[in-house]
Scaffold this active site. Structure first.
Site, PDB file in Angstrom:
ATOM      1  N   LYS A  49       0.837  -1.203   0.000  1.00 37.17           N
ATOM      2  CA  LYS A  49       0.000   0.000   0.000  1.00 37.17           C
ATOM      3  C   LYS A  49       0.874   1.256   0.000  1.00 37.17           C
ATOM      4  O   LYS A  49       0.595   2.230  -0.706  1.00 37.17           O
ATOM      5  CB  LYS A  49      -0.944  -0.019   1.222  1.00 37.17           C
ATOM      6  CG  LYS A  49      -2.043  -1.061   1.061  1.00 37.17           C
ATOM      7  CD  LYS A  49      -2.803  -1.365   2.341  1.00 37.17           C
ATOM      8  CE  LYS A  49      -3.779  -2.517   2.083  1.00 37.17           C
ATOM      9  NZ  LYS A  49      -4.422  -3.041   3.297  1.00 37.17           N
ATOM     10  N   GLN A  93      -4.772  -1.785   9.563  1.00 38.20           N
ATOM     11  CA  GLN A  93      -4.621  -3.088   8.907  1.00 38.20           C
ATOM     12  C   GLN A  93      -5.162  -4.208   9.807  1.00 38.20           C
ATOM     13  O   GLN A  93      -4.840  -4.289  10.983  1.00 38.20           O
ATOM     14  CB  GLN A  93      -3.128  -3.320   8.604  1.00 38.20           C
ATOM     15  CG  GLN A  93      -2.832  -4.593   7.855  1.00 38.20           C
ATOM     16  CD  GLN A  93      -3.431  -4.615   6.449  1.00 38.20           C
ATOM     17  OE1 GLN A  93      -3.284  -3.674   5.685  1.00 38.20           O
ATOM     18  NE2 GLN A  93      -4.140  -5.680   6.113  1.00 38.20           N
ATOM     19  N   ASP A 116     -11.132   2.722   4.226  1.00 39.67           N
ATOM     20  CA  ASP A 116     -11.301   1.265   4.203  1.00 39.67           C
ATOM     21  C   ASP A 116     -12.789   0.896   4.080  1.00 39.67           C
ATOM     22  O   ASP A 116     -13.125  -0.232   3.731  1.00 39.67           O
ATOM     23  CB  ASP A 116     -10.756   0.707   5.525  1.00 39.67           C
ATOM     24  CG  ASP A 116      -9.930  -0.539   5.323  1.00 39.67           C
ATOM     25  OD1 ASP A 116      -9.706  -0.909   4.167  1.00 39.67           O
ATOM     26  OD2 ASP A 116      -9.537  -1.139   6.332  1.00 39.67           O
TER      27      ASP A 116
END
Ligand code: NDP
Length: 289
Positions: A49, A93, A116
């Site tokens: 990422k 994450q 997200d």
């Protein structure tokens, strides 16, 4: 059979985002990646990422709290990031350590920075078909892959295998939306579904997201179906240096000859997930400008 090349489609999207970011006036969009602990898969996902953000011209910040961080401390960190005007997007994450309630963490990220897409508000906006929200990256990536591969879901029977908050439920809602490219008739299957192969055999478009290596076999797929394999499973393989290989939820060699289109693993949905995260971050910057 046509292979849906996620690497190629993601590269096209990344090139478009790069041009869009270059033309943005002022401060570049900033994504903050929070990785708790050193889970090896998370280390590699966050690295990817960070690399993609740099390629597009986004600013990224990486925060690495120790695995022992308490939920209260993690909330305090998120509150700080939520209040920081230089941060456009926040990604925590997963997986998180067991002592932390993952859904509570998703809720703590400010909806307008939740790139997200797991905050209650953003999931709700998917249900309400409100385009001001952020769609979770893997489901959004699946829809983008389908659209860019010329697959229109209108009138099609879409069968989703798996009902997770991260993939199954949101992708089912997206396929169901009353808008161009969607308008599917959707069935969601899970571990309590009876007679599962009889349902998957009805699918014009089958989306497999269960986390079971090579679960979907040829006898479960209608000839000519489009198959999207979301699974990323590590299976032991003595012929590999690492001792393992990655495989999807679909038995590719057996299923591919039956399909009109299919995604490979790796190189299918995975690259799209990262590209959509970047797209969401650029959108967050625009919405906050
Ligand atoms: P979860 O484990 O959260 O959910 C799995 C779902 O599959 C559950 O709904 C479960 O049912 C269902 N399921 C499990 N076993 C069966 C079975 N035998 N028959 C029918 N249904 C079953 O997984 P995720 O949704 O998070 O991920 C799914 C896969 O996708 C994983 O391999 C993951 O690594 C991968 N993934 C890939 C991403 C990418 O970028 N390509 C991103 C995110 C995930 P129940 O609800 O009843 O337990």
């Amino acid at each position: 059979m046509e292979l849906i090349d996620g690497n190629q489609i993601a590269a096209a999207l990344i090139a478009e985002l790069k041009a869009e970011v270059a033309a943005l006036p002022g401060r570049k969009p900033c994504i903050t990646l929070v990785r708790v602990g050193d889970d090896p898969a998370s280390v590699s996902y966050v690295r990817k990422k960070e690399k993609t953000a740099a390629e597009i011209g986004l600013t990224s910040r990486i925060i690495l709290p120790p695995v022992t961080i308490s939920q209260t401390e993690l909330f305090a960190l998120l509150d700080e990031l939520n209040a920081d005007p230089t941060v456009d997007g926040i990604l925590v994450q997963s997986p998180l350590p067991r002592h932390i309630d993952e859904v509570a963490v998703f809720r703590r990220v400010a909806p307008e920075k939740d790139v997200d897409g797991f905050n209650t508000i953003n999931l709700g906006k998917v249900a309400q078909e409100d385009e001001t929200g952020f769609v979770a990256c893997t489901p959004a990536g699946i829809m983008e892959l389908l659209a860019r591969s010329g697959v229109d879901l209108k009138g099609k029977h879409v069968v989703v295998l798996g009902r997770s908050l991260i993939v199954g439920k949101p992708v089912a809602l997206l396929a169901l939306q009353k808008k161009a490219g969607a308008n599917g008739t959707v069935t969601i299957c899970h571990s309590a579904t009876a007679n599962l192969p009889a349902i998957t055999r009805q699918a014009d478009v089958l989306i497999a997201a269960i986390g079971r290596a090579e679960f979907v076999t040829a006898d479960m797929v209608k000839p000519g179906a489009v198959v999207i394999d979301v699974g990323i499973n590590r299976v032991a393989d003595a012929t590999k240096k690492t001792g393992h290989r990655l495989t999807g939820d679909v038995k590719f060699d057996e299923v591919a000859p039956h399909c009109s289109k299919i995604t490979p693993v790796p190189g299918g949905v995975g690259p799209m997930t990262v590209a959509m995260l970047m797209k969401n971050t650029v959108k967050a910057r625009r919405l906050r400008a």
